[in-house]
Design an enzyme around this catalytic site. Structure first.
Site, short mmCIF file in Angstrom:
data_model
loop_
_atom_site.label_atom_id
_atom_site.label_comp_id
_atom_site.label_asym_id
_atom_site.label_seq_id
_atom_site.Cartn_x
_atom_site.Cartn_y
_atom_site.Cartn_z
N ASN A 9 31.94 52.65 -5.89
CA ASN A 9 31.70 52.40 -4.19
C ASN A 9 32.66 53.23 -3.70
O ASN A 9 34.16 53.19 -4.17
CB ASN A 9 32.58 50.80 -4.33
N LYS A 11 33.28 53.15 -0.44
CA LYS A 11 33.74 52.52 0.95
C LYS A 11 33.93 53.65 2.46
O LYS A 11 32.92 53.69 1.85
CB LYS A 11 35.03 52.70 0.38
N HIS A 97 33.99 42.32 -1.99
CA HIS A 97 35.11 42.42 -1.90
C HIS A 97 36.33 43.00 -1.32
O HIS A 97 36.32 42.14 -0.12
CB HIS A 97 34.42 44.58 -1.57
N GLU A 99 38.33 44.36 0.32
CA GLU A 99 38.81 45.04 2.05
C GLU A 99 38.01 44.26 2.79
O GLU A 99 38.75 44.03 3.80
CB GLU A 99 38.60 46.28 1.33
N GLU A 169 38.41 42.10 -9.55
CA GLU A 169 39.13 43.63 -8.90
C GLU A 169 40.07 42.79 -8.76
O GLU A 169 40.41 42.25 -7.90
CB GLU A 169 38.56 44.36 -8.03
N GLY A 175 43.36 50.94 -5.02
CA GLY A 175 43.81 52.28 -4.98
C GLY A 175 45.32 52.68 -4.77
O GLY A 175 45.90 53.43 -4.67
N SER A 215 41.52 51.07 -10.02
CA SER A 215 42.41 52.04 -10.27
C SER A 215 42.10 52.75 -11.91
O SER A 215 43.03 53.32 -12.27
CB SER A 215 43.91 52.75 -10.54
P1 13P Z 1 40.10 52.34 -6.81
O1 13P Z 1 39.00 52.27 -7.71
O2 13P Z 1 39.83 53.24 -6.42
O3 13P Z 1 41.34 51.15 -7.09
O4 13P Z 1 38.94 51.37 -5.86
C1 13P Z 1 38.41 50.42 -6.58
C2 13P Z 1 37.68 49.62 -5.54
O5 13P Z 1 38.25 48.82 -4.88
C3 13P Z 1 36.03 49.37 -6.20
O6 13P Z 1 35.35 48.82 -5.07
#
Ligand code: 13P
Length: 252
Positions: A9, A11, A97, A99, A169, A175, A215
């Site tokens: 992803n 983002k 997601h 976010e 997740e 992150g 992560s």
């Molecule tokens: P990270 O791998 O940067 O923690 O992000 C995970 C994520 O949100 C994938 O959709």
């Protein structure tokens, strides 16, 4: 048999030029890897989606959109429809997601609508969910995940579930550099599989892939991916460079 999946992803990262470069690098690197029942997916931003779709056409790399409007078409300024995504030969979309839930007000109810629209348009869905730190600390993580899945997905038929990939997740691990331990991931994934098993026929349970996200890096991937109910990963940061992402594909 459940597919193994490594999905990146991206983002809101990568300009058009940077995205082109990364796709090129991934195409080159993936030729060196023998994939066994493994899907490799990348999800660039909308402005880079068509190019990525075109450039990966004759490769094993699949492309996904990161979001989609619940409505089919019309006066929804700034939105992108399912049919628009399909029209550039993209067959996958990430929905739910954390976010999008946290910053753009998406709820279980609005996500249920998006899920329906995506399926109606023959899009396969990577459906994300997961608890925040507070919820884990309070011991509510199983309850939260159960609600998220039930509210957005349990109205679907067994047939619909052929087009669903689940992605657990935990928000506190996204992150942050802090991953769920392989045991924590396994525990939650087994719980999710059991939840699906109680509602659906065994065929659904046997086929649905459950990814872990939060992560995942080359250093910790092998251990997480080795867990019985972890069928792969949804990757953020480590999907942004070819070397790391390919290390994750190799790890699986
Ligand atoms: P990270 O791998 O940067 O923690 O992000 C995970 C994520 O949100 C994938 O959709």
């Amino acid at each position: 048999m459940r597919s193994k999946i490594v999905a990146g992803n991206w983002k809101m990262n990568k300009t058009y030029q940077e995205s082109k470069t990364l796709v090129k690098e991934l195409k080159k690197a993936i030729k060196e890897i023998k994939l066994d029942n493994t899907r490799v997916i990348i999800a660039p931003t909308f402005t880079n989606l068509q190019k990525a779709s075109k450039k990966t056409k004759d490769t094993v790399i699949e492309v996904a959109a990161q979001n989609m409007c619940a409505m089919e078409s019309g006066a929804y300024t700034g939105e992108i429809s399912a049919s628009m995504i399909k029209s550039i030969h993209v067959d996958l979309v990430i929905l739910g997601h954390s976010e999008r839930r946290a910053y753009f007000g998406e709820t279980d109810e609005s996500l249920a609508k998006k899920v329906d629209t995506a399926l109606k348009n023959n899009l396969e869905i990577i459906f994300c969910f997961g608890e925040v730190l507070e919820e884990r600390k309070n011991g509510n993580h199983f309850k939260v995940v159960e609600e998220q899945i039930k509210k957005a997905l349990f109205h679907l038929t067994s047939e619909d579930w052929k087009h669903i990939i689940l992605a657990y997740e935990p928000v506190w691990a996204i992150g942050t550099g802090e991953t769920a331990s392989p045991e924590q991931a396994q525990e939650m994934h087994a719980f999710i599989r059991e939840l699906v098993a109680e509602r659906y026929i065994s065929d659904v349970v046997e086929k649905v892939s459950i990814l872990y996200g939060g992560s995942v890096k080359p250093a910790n991937a092998k251990e997480i991916f080795s867990k019985e109910d972890v069928d792969g990963g949804l990757i953020g940061g480590a999907a942004l460079n070819a070397e790391d992402f390919m290390a994750l594909v190799k790890a699986i």
